[in-house]
Scaffold this motif. Structure first.
Motif, PDB file in Angstrom:
ATOM      1  N   SER A  61       0.802  -1.224   0.000  1.00  0.00           N
ATOM      2  CA  SER A  61       0.000   0.000   0.000  1.00  0.00           C
ATOM      3  C   SER A  61       0.835   1.274   0.000  1.00  0.00           C
ATOM      4  CB  SER A  61      -0.937  -0.015   1.221  1.00  0.00           C
ATOM      5  OG  SER A  61      -0.194  -0.325   2.373  1.00  0.00           O
TER       6      SER A  61
ATOM      7  N   ASN B 106      -4.053   3.073   0.533  1.00  0.00           N
ATOM      8  CA  ASN B 106      -4.638   2.014   1.366  1.00  0.00           C
ATOM      9  C   ASN B 106      -6.129   2.317   1.550  1.00  0.00           C
ATOM     10  OD1 ASN B 106      -4.845  -0.183   3.099  1.00  0.00           O
ATOM     11  ND2 ASN B 106      -4.252   0.996   4.921  1.00  0.00           N
TER      12      ASN B 106
ATOM     13  N   ASN C 101      -6.756   5.363   3.588  1.00  0.00           N
ATOM     14  CA  ASN C 101      -5.298   5.381   3.778  1.00  0.00           C
ATOM     15  C   ASN C 101      -4.903   5.295   5.256  1.00  0.00           C
ATOM     16  OD1 ASN C 101      -5.024   5.651   1.005  1.00  0.00           O
ATOM     17  ND2 ASN C 101      -4.943   7.892   1.089  1.00  0.00           N
TER      18      ASN C 101
ATOM     19  N   ASP D 245       0.946  -2.663   7.109  1.00  0.00           N
ATOM     20  CA  ASP D 245       1.574  -2.677   5.790  1.00  0.00           C
ATOM     21  C   ASP D 245       2.019  -1.267   5.368  1.00  0.00           C
ATOM     22  OD1 ASP D 245       2.031  -4.286   3.264  1.00  0.00           O
ATOM     23  OD2 ASP D 245       0.815  -2.619   2.507  1.00  0.00           O
ATOM     24  N   VAL D 246       1.250  -0.267   5.746  1.00  0.00           N
ATOM     25  CA  VAL D 246       1.621   1.122   5.420  1.00  0.00           C
ATOM     26  C   VAL D 246       2.850   1.529   6.237  1.00  0.00           C
ATOM     27  CG1 VAL D 246       0.869   3.537   5.522  1.00  0.00           C
ATOM     28  CG2 VAL D 246      -0.742   1.760   4.802  1.00  0.00           C
TER      29      VAL D 246
END
Ligand code: 3HC
Length: 658
Positions: A11, A27, A31, A36-37
């Motif tokens: 992402s 994402n 967002n 993962d970000v």
């Protein structure tokens, strides 16, 4: 140097723009800073750190959001490294410049990330805030320590304590951002980051907190604390902001401990439930792919207190409003009432002069039905009497286009009966506003037996534009809210007969978190309307059902509430409430007549019985398909009846061990 897209994680992607790495967080839907970000941002920082060619970094968000905050869905699960404060602290001390290009909402952790960047530039539409207190927590990634360094302690208390967000222009005037972009946001941010390369960077955590007048701090603090009865997070947030003058590391450690403690609290769990409940409420079965009818002009019939409030809400949302009342004088009085409300908004700063003028020019009033003809939607807010409403709807049938939508604001009548009196019952629905309608957020949208799906969708679309929280309900006497409220009131009266006194019940409710006890609310609203309704219903009442006569006795004795100087309590000329032995005597007599031996109740027992009555009635509403889900019931009671949000609503509370 420029190049193609680099994937730092699923992402987070990067793109080289000359000597700047443009990092985009993608994402959906908002967002959020999921694991993962966070990993992707660390990987991007690694890349910039390693590269000799890359001299700076710009962070932005894909779509219309910058970053909607930490991922609320991760709360309550084991944390995954890198945690957000680690990412943010790395940005702050990073050797090369990092700029935030704030393209849309930067909320919670999203704003905290931006605050640690060395330059912040925002699009004019961007919205910024630290709404964590609304989730029962404090900002947990530096917000309470960095915001005061940029905006000062009073402004930080205001923003963090209330959770309100500000648009780019206000953020700029508060010092939260360095610039509002007038041209291309990304290009401007890249240019700014490039210009910073090789220079000393302004690191927010190293700034001194601007000094503030103690009176301004006190004013900001008391404004917040006055409104947040029973909630832990706002006072903790204020404490942390006021202590931001400490060394940043100390402040951040205290903030993190407080965040973690509150995140695992009952209040935070309840408020998270409320957050997701609000998003769920807009998902209505059978409306997928259904387009609402276009609405630009709203007719409002009856310009009393309710009609005027609806008019103000509609004008504020940009609709043209045509108000109808019985006579020219009544219509003009209504117009003046609406203007007075708009003037109040003007003087409080909620509305500027241009907005005031625009709204007044969109308003017209009349006593002629025919003038309502251009309306796309008509909302009636006339006297709650079936004959009056049926007569009005028949008249409207003759003057409105057949595709115009008709809404009744009835509280207790059966809207199916009103719809049946019209030629097009499929265009009728209920829009049950709460008074004052321009202030109260809740709107019960009543799906009548014959309401067409696009008519229901129209009601929901209008509610959204009015910035109301819409909850769909089926047809039943009192809809969701008043059905539960009746059960709650009935149980409170049983408690009176069983041994509790009004002030004991009120004190129990207030310590649970209600802004006011039930009997004090009755007195404030006046007892006569409910008395009249009870008298109307008397003939149809099942004689074997338990009925408490205490309220009737009070009314017969002229104790009609605060306006009469006496009701469930007695009132001083200055309005101060006090206990009245006469009320206790009424209650004792009623108990004696029924041979009831009073018992005593603790505050906990009182609340438990009232909650049980509410949740039992809630389950009946679900069984009868009046409410679609438990969380809708919670929203109605929180937003329409003062149920404390930090307890999650009666259905949530019934499942939470106390
Ligand atoms: N985490 C996880 N999901 C989120 C989320 C978040 N922070 N914010 C929104 N969502 C989800 C919603 O649940 C919804 O999901 P659904 O489609 O499955 O129902 C979806 O995103 C869209 O949300 P909205 O309907 O609210 O979208 P809007 O476009 O109307 O509004 C928004 C966007 C202004 C970003 C709004 O969603 C919002 O206000 N979000 C919450 C912001 C917030 O409270 N952030 C603080 C989080 S706590 C934090 O950051 C802690 C930190 O200090 C460590």
């Amino acid at each position: 140097m420029s190049g193609g897209s680099l994937a730092f994680s699923g992402s987070v992607r990067g793109e080289l723009r000359q000597a700047v790495l443009l990092v985009t967080i993608d994402n959906p839907p908002v967002n959020a800073l999921s694991a993962d970000v966070r990993a992707g941002l660390m990987a991007a920082l690694d890349q910039v750190e390693r590269s000799v060619e890359i001299r700076a970094m710009v962070i932005t968000g894909a779509g219309k959001t910058f970053i909607g905050g930490a991922d609320i869905r991760e709360f309550g699960k084991p944390s995954v490294d890198p945690i957000l404060p680690t990412v943010i602290e790395r940005i702050e001390v990073f050797a090369k410049p990092v700029a935030a290009a704030i393209n849309g909402a930067a909320l919670g952790g999203g704003l905290e990330l931006a605050l640690a960047c060395h330059h912040r530039i925002a699009a004019p539409v961007a919205q910024m805030g630290l709404p964590e207190v609304k989730l029962g927590i404090v900002p947990g990634a530096g917000g309470t320590q960095r915001l005061p360094r940029l905006a000062g302690i009073p402004a930080a208390i205001d923003l963090i304590g209330s959770g309100r967000s500000v648009k780019a222009a206000e953020a700029s005037s508060l010092g939260i951002i360095d610039a509002v972009s007038k041209a291309d946001l990304i290009e401007t941010a890249i240019a700014a980051a490039t210009a910073l390369a090789g220079h000393d960077l302004r690191r927010t955590g190293s700034l001194a907190v601007p000094s503030a007048e103690p009176t301004d701090v006190e004013k900001a603090r008391s404004k917040i604390l006055k409104k947040v009865r029973g909630q832990q997070a706002p006072s903790e947030a204020i404490r942390l902001v006021e202590m931001a003058t400490r060394a940043i590391a100390e402040g951040l450690a205290d903030e993190r401990d407080t965040f973690l403690r509150l995140r695992d609290s009952e209040q935070a769990a309840a408020l998270r439930h409320v957050f997701f409940a609000e998003r769920q409420a807009s998902k209505v079965e059978g409306l997928d792919g259904i387009e609402p009818r276009p609405v630009e002009t709203i007719g409002i019939c009856g310009l009393g207190l309710m009609g005027s409030g609806i008019a103000v809400a509609a004008l504020g949302a940009g609709y043209r409003v045509i108000g109808l009342d019985q006579t020219g004088e009544a219509a003009e009085r209504g117009r003046q009432g609406i203007i007075a409300l708009l003037e109040r908004n003007l003087s409080s700063g909620r509305l500027d002069q241009a907005g005031f003028e625009a709204q007044t020019t969109r308003l017209s009033v009349t006593a002629q039905d025919l003038d309502l003809a251009p309306s796309d939607l008509v909302i009636e807010a006339v006297f709650d009497d079936l004959d009056v409403k049926v007569d009005l709807f028949r008249r409207l049938d003759r003057v409105l286009r057949p595709d115009a939508v008709l809404a009744t604001n009835t509280s207790y009548l059966n809207p199916d009966e009103i719809a049946a009196s019209t030629l097009h019952p499929e265009r009728v629905l209920g829009l049950h506003f709460f008074s004052p309608a321009h202030v109260m957020r809740l709107l019960e949208v009543v799906r009548c037996g014959k309401t067409a799906p696009d008519v229901l969708a129209t009601g929901l679309a209008v509610a959204k534009k009015l910035r109301k929280l819409a909850v769909v309900t089926g047809v039943t006497e009192g809809f969701i809210g008043n059905r539960i409220f009746s059960a709650y009131r009935r149980e409170a009266e049983f408690l009176l007969e069983d041994g509790a006194l009004p002030h004991e019940i009120d004190a129990a409710l207030e310590s649970y978190g209600f802004p006011m006890g039930l009997f004090a609310v009755y007195d404030m609203a006046g007892l006569e309307i409910a008395w009249a309704r009870r008298k109307r219903q008397a003939a149809g009442r099942n004689p074997s059902e338990r009925y408490v006569e205490i309220a009737d006795r009070l009314c017969e004795a002229g104790r009609l509430g605060q306006k009469a100087g006496r009701g469930w309590y007695a009132y001083n000329p200055d309005g101060k409430r006090q206990l009245d032995p006469e009320v206790t005597a009424f209650i004792e007599n009623c108990r004696a007549e029924k041979g009831i031996t009073p018992c005593s109740f603790t505050a906990e027992e009182i609340v438990k019985r009232l909650l049980a009555a509410m949740s039992y009635e809630g389950r009946r509403l679900l069984d009868e398909d009046i409410a679609s889900r438990e969380s809708d019931i919670d929203l109605v009671m929180i937003n329409g009846y003062g149920f404390p949000a930090q307890k999650g609503g009666p259905m949530f509370a019934a499942q939470t061990p106390r």
